[in-house]
Scaffold this active site. Structure first.
Site, PDB file in Angstrom:
ATOM      1  N   THR A 168      46.998 -18.351  32.039  1.00  0.00           N
ATOM      2  CA  THR A 168      47.462 -18.808  30.709  1.00  0.00           C
ATOM      3  C   THR A 168      47.077 -20.283  30.560  1.00  0.00           C
ATOM      4  OG1 THR A 168      49.664 -19.211  31.609  1.00  0.00           O
ATOM      5  CG2 THR A 168      49.322 -17.147  30.432  1.00  0.00           C
ATOM      6  N   LYS A 195      49.023 -17.300  39.606  1.00  0.00           N
ATOM      7  CA  LYS A 195      48.860 -18.130  38.418  1.00  0.00           C
ATOM      8  C   LYS A 195      50.131 -18.967  38.230  1.00  0.00           C
ATOM      9  CE  LYS A 195      49.572 -17.213  34.325  1.00  0.00           C
ATOM     10  NZ  LYS A 195      50.815 -17.959  34.025  1.00  0.00           N
ATOM     11  N   THR A 206      54.472 -18.462  33.207  1.00  0.00           N
ATOM     12  CA  THR A 206      55.076 -17.710  34.283  1.00  0.00           C
ATOM     13  C   THR A 206      54.321 -17.880  35.589  1.00  0.00           C
ATOM     14  OG1 THR A 206      55.823 -16.107  32.716  1.00  0.00           O
ATOM     15  CG2 THR A 206      55.554 -15.333  34.960  1.00  0.00           C
ATOM     16  N   GLU A 288      50.152 -28.744  35.400  1.00  0.00           N
ATOM     17  CA  GLU A 288      49.932 -29.604  34.230  1.00  0.00           C
ATOM     18  C   GLU A 288      50.077 -31.075  34.596  1.00  0.00           C
ATOM     19  OE1 GLU A 288      53.005 -28.026  31.901  1.00  0.00           O
ATOM     20  OE2 GLU A 288      51.887 -26.232  31.361  1.00  0.00           O
ATOM     21  N   ASN A 411      53.253 -31.590  27.556  1.00  0.00           N
ATOM     22  CA  ASN A 411      54.463 -30.845  27.236  1.00  0.00           C
ATOM     23  C   ASN A 411      55.191 -31.336  25.996  1.00  0.00           C
ATOM     24  OD1 ASN A 411      54.951 -28.678  29.296  1.00  0.00           O
ATOM     25  ND2 ASN A 411      54.472 -30.407  30.624  1.00  0.00           N
TER      26      ASN A 411
END
Lengths: 416, 416
Positions: A168, A195, A206, A288, A411
């Site tokens: 994702t 992932k 997730t 991230e 974010n």
């Protein structure tokens, strides 16, 4: 002292993920759920069936596919023939319709695979996972169309495709494999995908992980093994302390012979632990805004539980994480985080080293030289640190990351 | 539903901090501990003595002045004549020498004030606080020189000077006062100062707060009152979940008459709660990199403890905090944070409103319009939100902040 001292034994070797694992075929491709056109559907199929151990999210807000998979695994007494997974839509917070859609996806896969396998697949032998946007209904039309195609595309070499299909917010696919030689000379394979990593609204990124092996294990062995392995890998990583509604980690074993024992079982556990830990670290490495990955050992604890509480207080502290971002050997923040962990510490017994440089020993700062050394270590992308509590002999590893301005930017982006 | 509905009664009015509180004199000035040359030493003196209730840091790594103050308060049965505080050095992680220095500071102040007061001040009637650099010894020479000067400088109008002297990473002093009229028509005063906020190495930005009143209270009343007030103010704010080794909040009452009762006691509690909450919010408003302050109410809980766990999980979640930074009404992250709080929730009973806009009701998203409204509210510097758990009738407020790229930049700065 450091984990890196552990030499890899000669019976354990890297392998090509595309070489696969006996007893499994894999698929990854594009069903059309993601608007970007990227791959978004994956399958794992064990034509002869496999034994499965599962760890699901502990979040009480649980997505429909997790509820269904948990019920299936129980009904099938841990037997699994196929795992279907889509990315692009989490099928979470979708009410009764979400449960209907998860069920229909399983039915579609069972039907398609029954044709291929020439035998009826019981619905409860299917595990289903979804990851992506929450709150929106799962688009069923693309799935109805694509599942028969996916079933035809299953191949022994498909693991890297699967890794790509479950992405994702990940920037790269995560697939790894190891070969191990048992004492009898028999070769086993362990391979898997994962992932991550953070959660970006409206995508909840997730954590998913699927590991496959051709080893033969009893259900009891499998469950005990997977619980221990996850504690040292997927349950030992933390980026922001937030858990998704869809987290799922599965271990599938296709072996049909006598269960492994003794030294051979230990070898398999060693191999699985290494594979799972690296797949877990891959999630952090691709997290991230992550610039640094910390391997933190808390030692000298009275219990595993106390070690974990101290380790989590440190690894989740925004002040520690920003210091990691600045390559700052800020022992004050680390000691203070340990101090508020709820564990009864004696501050005068605490010692801290970063990358082998002892900067704080039994309550005393060791001076600017050791700090300068630690600062150099902290400029690396990945490094180890150890906090000794001086209270007992228990220890554990936890894996964390820095907190960067990029993490915030990613974010905080409104409706990205 | 919202706290802002509470109208302030006519017997409660703002007052000038510089007007002081009967029974107290204050000082703030420059001893020379800070290299910057900014003010770094403060005193509160109650010539006739005062009763004191204290809340100290719960961090197990505790600085010498906190250890000493705690022992003093116990030895003096809650009686306090003076509070001395320095900024620029936390006297934390300084071993036995640190305790010697804290003790000598008290002796110096007791001596200077005994001369001024014309009576012997017992050492245990002194509270001592330090905030600033950790690990470095407290520079005693400046204190030896400056304390007699400070004692001469004490004045009834000195509260704003004190507020300036306790600043570390704060960008502005925090002093507030209220007047309240009792049912008998008697006027009381409550006034106080606070400082925060995050922790920047090598400064640990301790939370300090001193509130003074001329009300007359028994020790039992004072302790019970202060505990309730702190729960709704200094213990209800959170920036990063980290606590310092030096946190201290004191309530001093100089009144010598009969203890307050009934309605009058309730009025004092109301006034103190408002004063303490605003001083606590001032810390957030001046927090490192803070752009938004969230007043979060968790309602419909079965217990205060459950409400607190849910509230803290939300207010500390980096994903929620970055969403606040982006003015993003990201209900998915808020619901998911509640879901992992450890409280047994029913997801289908959760409702969430932001600034009066209901965006999620009993497990269902209320559509893009309500989200757009909430987004507008979230652009304000300060706003309210409410998560109802639908399980009971307990509720509590918590005050949090967003997480900005600036916070990371400030805290990641190596050796700032």
């Amino acid at each position: 002292m450091m984990k890196s001292d552990e030499q890899r034994p000669s019976w354990l070797r890297d392998a090509e993920p595309s070489a696969g694992v006996e007893g499994f075929v894999f698929y990854g491709g594009r069903a059309g759920i993601k608007k970007s056109g990227a791959d978004d559907f994956g399958l794992i199929f064990a034509p002869e069936g496999a034994r499965c151990a599962a760890v699901y999210t502990q979040n009480l807000v649980v997505a429909a596919p997790v509820t269904l998979s948990r019920a299936h695994l129980k009904a099938a007494s841990g037997r699994v023939s196929a795992v279907l997974v889509n990315s692009g839509n989490a099928n979470a917070c979708t009410g009764e319709g979400g449960m209907r859609d998860a069920l229909e996806s399983c039915q579609l896969v069972a039907q398609a695979l029954s044709e291929r396998a020439g035998r009826e697949l019981p619905l409860e032998e299917l595990q289903v996972c979804s990851t992506g946007v929450i709150g929106a209904p799962l688009p069923m039309e693309p799935l109805r169309e694509h599942i028969p195609i996916a079933a035809q595309g299953l191949t022994t070499r498909g693991l890297p495709d699967l890794a790509r299909a479950i992405m994702t917010t990940d920037t790269r696919p995560k697939a790894r494999a190891l070969s191990l030689t048992l004492s009898s000379g028999v070769e086993l394979r362990v391979a898997g995908v994962s992932k991550g990593a953070g959660m970006i609204h409206p995508n909840m990124a997730t954590m998913l992980a699927y590991l496959c092996t051709d080893a033969s294990l009893s259900h009891e062995q499998l469950n005990a093994l997977w619980s221990r392995v996850c504690d040292k890998s997927f349950n030992a990583i933390t980026i922001d302390g937030d858990t998704s509604t869809n987290d799922t980690a599965l271990l599938l074993a296709s072996g049909q012979g006598e269960p492994l024992e003794g030294e051979d079982l230990a070898r398999l556990e060693r191999g699985l632990t290494e594979l799972a830990r690296e797949l877990a670290l891959d999630i952090l490495r691709d997290g991230e805004g992550v610039e640094h990955v910390l391997h933190l050992k808390v030692s000298g604890a009275r219990s595993q539980e106390e070690a974990r509480r101290v380790a989590e207080a440190i690894a989740l502290s925004p002040l520690v994480k920003t210091a990691l971002n600045g390559c700052d050997p800020n022992w004050g923040r680390i000691i203070a985080a340990a101090g508020r962990s709820g564990v009864a510490l004696d501050p005068s017994l605490l010692s801290l080293s970063i990358g082998g440089s002892l900067i704080y020993q039994e309550g005393r700062w060791q001076g600017p030289e050791s700090e300068a050394e630690a600062h150099e270590v902290m400029r690396r992308a990945e490094y180890e640190a150890e906090l000794s509590l001086g209270l007992g002999s228990e220890e554990l590893w936890i894996y964390g990351t820095d907190l960067s301005a990029d993490y915030v930017r990613i974010n905080a982006d409104y409706r990205s």
